[in-house]
Design a protein around this motif. Structure first.
Motif, mmCIF file in Angstrom:
data_model
loop_
_atom_site.group_PDB
_atom_site.id
_atom_site.type_symbol
_atom_site.label_atom_id
_atom_site.label_comp_id
_atom_site.label_asym_id
_atom_site.label_seq_id
_atom_site.Cartn_x
_atom_site.Cartn_y
_atom_site.Cartn_z
ATOM 1 N N PRO A 193 5.589 -12.671 3.291
ATOM 2 C CA PRO A 193 5.831 -11.894 2.056
ATOM 3 C C PRO A 193 4.583 -11.186 1.533
ATOM 4 O O PRO A 193 4.430 -11.017 0.329
ATOM 5 N N GLU A 194 3.656 -10.795 2.395
ATOM 6 C CA GLU A 194 2.432 -10.146 1.942
ATOM 7 C C GLU A 194 2.748 -8.782 1.319
ATOM 8 O O GLU A 194 3.730 -8.131 1.703
ATOM 9 N N MET B 233 -10.646 -9.577 6.900
ATOM 10 C CA MET B 233 -9.616 -8.704 6.345
ATOM 11 C C MET B 233 -8.970 -7.872 7.447
ATOM 12 O O MET B 233 -9.564 -7.644 8.502
ATOM 13 N N ASP B 234 -7.746 -7.436 7.199
ATOM 14 C CA ASP B 234 -7.044 -6.563 8.135
ATOM 15 C C ASP B 234 -7.493 -5.118 7.943
ATOM 16 O O ASP B 234 -7.831 -4.697 6.830
ATOM 17 N N TRP C 213 -14.131 -2.534 0.206
ATOM 18 C CA TRP C 213 -12.931 -2.116 0.910
ATOM 19 C C TRP C 213 -11.810 -3.158 0.757
ATOM 20 O O TRP C 213 -12.067 -4.356 0.725
ATOM 21 N N ALA C 214 -10.589 -2.680 0.685
ATOM 22 C CA ALA C 214 -9.433 -3.559 0.477
ATOM 23 C C ALA C 214 -8.925 -4.126 1.797
ATOM 24 O O ALA C 214 -9.023 -3.486 2.851
ATOM 25 N N ASP C 215 -8.377 -5.331 1.728
ATOM 26 C CA ASP C 215 -7.684 -5.943 2.854
ATOM 27 C C ASP C 215 -6.363 -5.193 3.037
ATOM 28 O O ASP C 215 -5.526 -5.165 2.124
ATOM 29 N N ALA C 216 -6.165 -4.566 4.192
ATOM 30 C CA ALA C 216 -4.991 -3.703 4.398
ATOM 31 C C ALA C 216 -3.676 -4.450 4.212
ATOM 32 O O ALA C 216 -2.676 -3.847 3.811
ATOM 33 N N ARG C 217 -3.649 -5.745 4.461
ATOM 34 C CA ARG C 217 -2.397 -6.473 4.313
ATOM 35 C C ARG C 217 -2.028 -6.684 2.849
ATOM 36 O O ARG C 217 -0.907 -7.082 2.541
ATOM 37 N N MET C 218 -2.990 -6.383 1.950
ATOM 38 C CA MET C 218 -2.724 -6.511 0.522
ATOM 39 C C MET C 218 -2.373 -5.172 -0.119
ATOM 40 O O MET C 218 -2.157 -5.096 -1.334
ATOM 41 N N VAL C 219 -2.307 -4.103 0.676
ATOM 42 C CA VAL C 219 -2.005 -2.768 0.150
ATOM 43 C C VAL C 219 -0.577 -2.388 0.555
ATOM 44 O O VAL C 219 -0.287 -2.259 1.748
ATOM 45 N N PRO C 220 0.335 -2.199 -0.401
ATOM 46 C CA PRO C 220 1.723 -1.850 -0.071
ATOM 47 C C PRO C 220 1.804 -0.553 0.736
ATOM 48 O O PRO C 220 0.971 0.346 0.580
#
Length: 425
Positions: free
Chosen positions: A241-242, A300-301, A138-145
């Motif tokens: 700037p994430e 992760m967020d 699963w992706a870290d939500a703060r890294m997904v535009p």
């Protein structure tokens, strides 16, 4: 605003962390005579403690390069076989002879609950000895535009369905903790639709299927506070700037605070022991501490919509066991499951998902034949021990492997006509 202050404090401490790192290197350098004295080791230990308690821990890697299949050592490599904005599906490819009989396919659905999928490294290491393993990363939500859209509980269920369809028929699925609910929902939706890619079996481990059974402190907090409290107090926007700037999330650092506060005395003792190990030059014990906390402190967020919908559906409204859970306008009906074998696993001392919460799946999936269901309660383990550790490897893994072998899938054996059986497991 709190998220921005957290980031500001982290940035402000960067020079102090750099200085502490330099002090540690100076006083642990074997060419420095002071490094061989208790005073030198104490200074180096204090500097390392400061640096480690103020750093941001990066996403760890699985680091699995080899396994043992049968009596042979086999090379392992990672490959992404399916990809979406919020998840990669990783396949742990084993360098096995092509002439060898294929092992069962196993999809491990990792929890999206703050920690990365690497928390299940031990689970993967155990299962790749017996199966062709895939895991959700699963992706870290703060890294997904924000341009990549939302992600909620219904999207989670859709992702599971799509991954099972991608892997093909006769795939087994294992849900560890939180994903037990969406995996059970996905299986119910697929069976109701007559989807031939419904899993051959599902193993639910320490999952909150019905949190009304032996509620834990986590369950009670959700019911007492209600969804409005969580929306007002734990949801924040990703700061610049994430990549995910302005996305509403439940931040990882808040989740970590909650995790650690549940067993704060244990963490304090662990860090005190770590300091003493460094002073006494006990490298092995210190390294074990580093390995554990490098993983535990990497968080992760979560997207706000996923977190809030999960809390409301699973912990506040108990929608699944009440028969009220919906997916894309369809009611999720576990009684529609007839051809997916069900294994539930619980830990005797689990303080996250109480005894009976996972076993409740058997009452809901009442149309699974009796010879296609089983329940196991592992004595003397807590939540983590349900999917990792020595007892998991020696007592739980063999049961999962045997269960998958006994239920290879509708395409690989002739099953009896489904009939309604007792829900007792």
């Amino acid at each position: 605003m709190y998220y921005q202050l957290y980031e500001l404090n982290h940035a402000a401490l960067q020079p102090a962390r750099a200085f502490a790192d330099a002090v540690k290197l100076l006083y642990s350098n074997p060419l420095n005579p002071v490094s061989h004295t208790p005073m030198g080791r104490s200074i180096a230990a204090g500097a390392e403690m400061f640096e480690r308690t103020t750093r941001r821990y990066a996403k760890p890697g699985f680091g699995i390069t080899q396994t043992k299949v049968g009596f042979e050592d086999v090379a392992v490599s990672e490959r992404i076989v399916w990809k979406k904005p919020f998840c990669d599906l990783i396949h742990f490819e084993r360098a096995l002879p092509k002439s060898r009989k294929a092992d069962p396919k196993l999809l491990i659905v990792a929890p999206m609950s703050g920690h990365y999928a690497t928390l299940l490294r031990g689970t993967v290491e155990s299962m790749i000895q017996h199966a062709e393993v895939y895991i959700t990363d699963w992706a870290d939500a703060r890294m997904v535009p924000t341009s990549d859209g939302r992600f909620d509980l219904e999207d989670y269920v859709d992702y599971v369905i799509e991954m099972l369809q991608h892997l093909g028929p006769d795939t087994h699925v294992m849900a560890v903790c939180q994903p037990s609910v969406p995996v059970l929902a996905a299986a119910a939706v697929m069976e109701a639709r007559g989807d031939r890619f419904a899993p051959a079996s599902m193993t639910l481990m320490g999952g909150p299927i019905d949190t009304r059974s032996n509620p834990t402190a986590v369950n009670k907090l959700a019911e007492e506070k209600g969804i409005a409290w969580f929306r007002d107090n734990v949801i924040m926007q990703v700061p610049w700037p994430e990549p995910g700037f302005m996305r509403s999330v439940y931040p990882g650092f808040l989740q970590l605070s909650g995790f650690m506060s549940m067993n704060l005395d244990r963490h304090i003792i662990a860090h005190k022991d770590f300091f003493m190990h460094l002073v006494k030059d006990d490298g092995d014990s210190a390294e074990k501490h580093r390995d554990f906390y490098d993983e535990y402190l990497a968080v992760m967020d979560l997207t706000a919509e996923f977190y809030l919908q999960t809390v409301e559906t699973v912990f506040v409204n108990h929608a699944l066991p009440k028969g009220e859970m919906m997916h894309r306008g369809e009611k999720v009906d576990p009684s529609a499951i007839r051809n997916v074998a069900l294994l539930t696993v619980e830990g005797e001392n689990d303080d996250i998902s109480g005894i009976g919460q996972t076993k409740a799946a058997h009452d809901l999936c009442k149309n699974i034949p009796g010879d296609m269901r089983a329940h196991y309660m592992q004595p003397k383990v807590g939540h983590y021990g349900v999917f990792n550790g020595s007892r998991f490897r020696s007592e739980i893994v063999p049961r999962i492997v045997d269960f998958m072998a006994s239920n290879p899938g509708a395409g690989k054996r002739q099953r009896p006509k489904p009939k309604i059986v007792s829900s007792k497991a």
